[in-house]
Design an enzyme around this catalytic site. Structure first.
Site, short mmCIF file in Angstrom:
data_model
loop_
_atom_site.label_atom_id
_atom_site.label_comp_id
_atom_site.label_asym_id
_atom_site.label_seq_id
_atom_site.Cartn_x
_atom_site.Cartn_y
_atom_site.Cartn_z
N HIS A 153 0.64 -1.27 0.24
CA HIS A 153 0.23 -0.06 0.02
C HIS A 153 0.89 1.28 0.12
O HIS A 153 1.90 1.10 0.36
CB HIS A 153 -0.97 -0.02 1.06
N ARG A 177 4.80 7.26 1.54
CA ARG A 177 5.36 5.95 1.96
C ARG A 177 4.78 4.77 1.19
O ARG A 177 3.63 4.27 1.62
CB ARG A 177 5.31 5.74 3.58
N TYR A 178 5.79 4.07 0.28
CA TYR A 178 5.19 2.80 -0.24
C TYR A 178 5.50 1.90 0.62
O TYR A 178 6.79 1.38 0.78
CB TYR A 178 5.87 2.74 -1.60
N CYS A 179 4.58 1.26 1.40
CA CYS A 179 4.86 0.09 2.24
C CYS A 179 4.61 -1.26 1.60
O CYS A 179 3.60 -1.78 1.11
CB CYS A 179 3.78 0.33 3.44
N ILE A 180 5.87 -1.98 1.18
CA ILE A 180 5.75 -3.21 0.36
C ILE A 180 6.25 -4.32 1.28
O ILE A 180 7.06 -4.38 1.96
CB ILE A 180 7.15 -2.78 -0.59
#
EC number: 1.8.4.12
Length: 142
Positions: free
Chosen positions: A99, A112-115
């Site tokens: 997300h 913030r790309y939370c991968i």
């Protein structure tokens, strides 16, 4: 270029990429990994993020301030679990990656790309040329 057949994914990789799952925080391969290199889609091998945009966020998952190429990322509204979030998927393989949130470093754009680690494969800088990603070397020479 690194690629993986969907049939060769382990249980967690399949859960995350194909069933929109989430791996446990702080118990995944790249949450605290800061080696120089790139992160590619686990299935298609397409480059998605670099270590240059990775930052410590204390959320327990790898976090990036931006994608390497916007055209490789698809953002969708996710209304699961009683929340409204923005899901991030890979364009080529249609893999669930994680997300994106608006609580990243302001000086880097605020995202913030939370991968999920299970959705990506790390390629060390020293192996970029050898593994077919040599065109990305200049990205690190800025």
């Amino acid at each position: 270029m690194i690629k993986k057949n969907k049939n060769d994914l382990n249980e967690m990789e399949y859960l995350v990429t194909q069933e929109n799952g989430t791996e446990p925080p702080f118990q995944n391969e790249y949450w605290n990994h800061f080696e120089k290199g790139i992160y590619v889609d686990k299935i298609s091998g397409k480059p998605l993020f670099t270590s240059e945009e990775k930052f410590e966020s204390d959320c327990g998952w790898p976090s990036f301030s931006k994608a390497l190429a916007d055209e490789e990322i698809v953002e969708l509204v996710d209304k699961t679990f009683g929340m409204v979030r923005t899901e991030v998927r890979s364009e080529d393989a249609n893999s669930h990656l994680g997300h994106v949130f608006n609580d990243g470093p302001k000086e880097s754009g605020g995202l913030r790309y939370c991968i999920n680690s299970a959705a990506v494969q790390f390629i060390p800088y020293e192996k970029l040329e050898e593994l077919g990603y040599g065109d990305l070397i200049p990205h690190f020479e800025k």
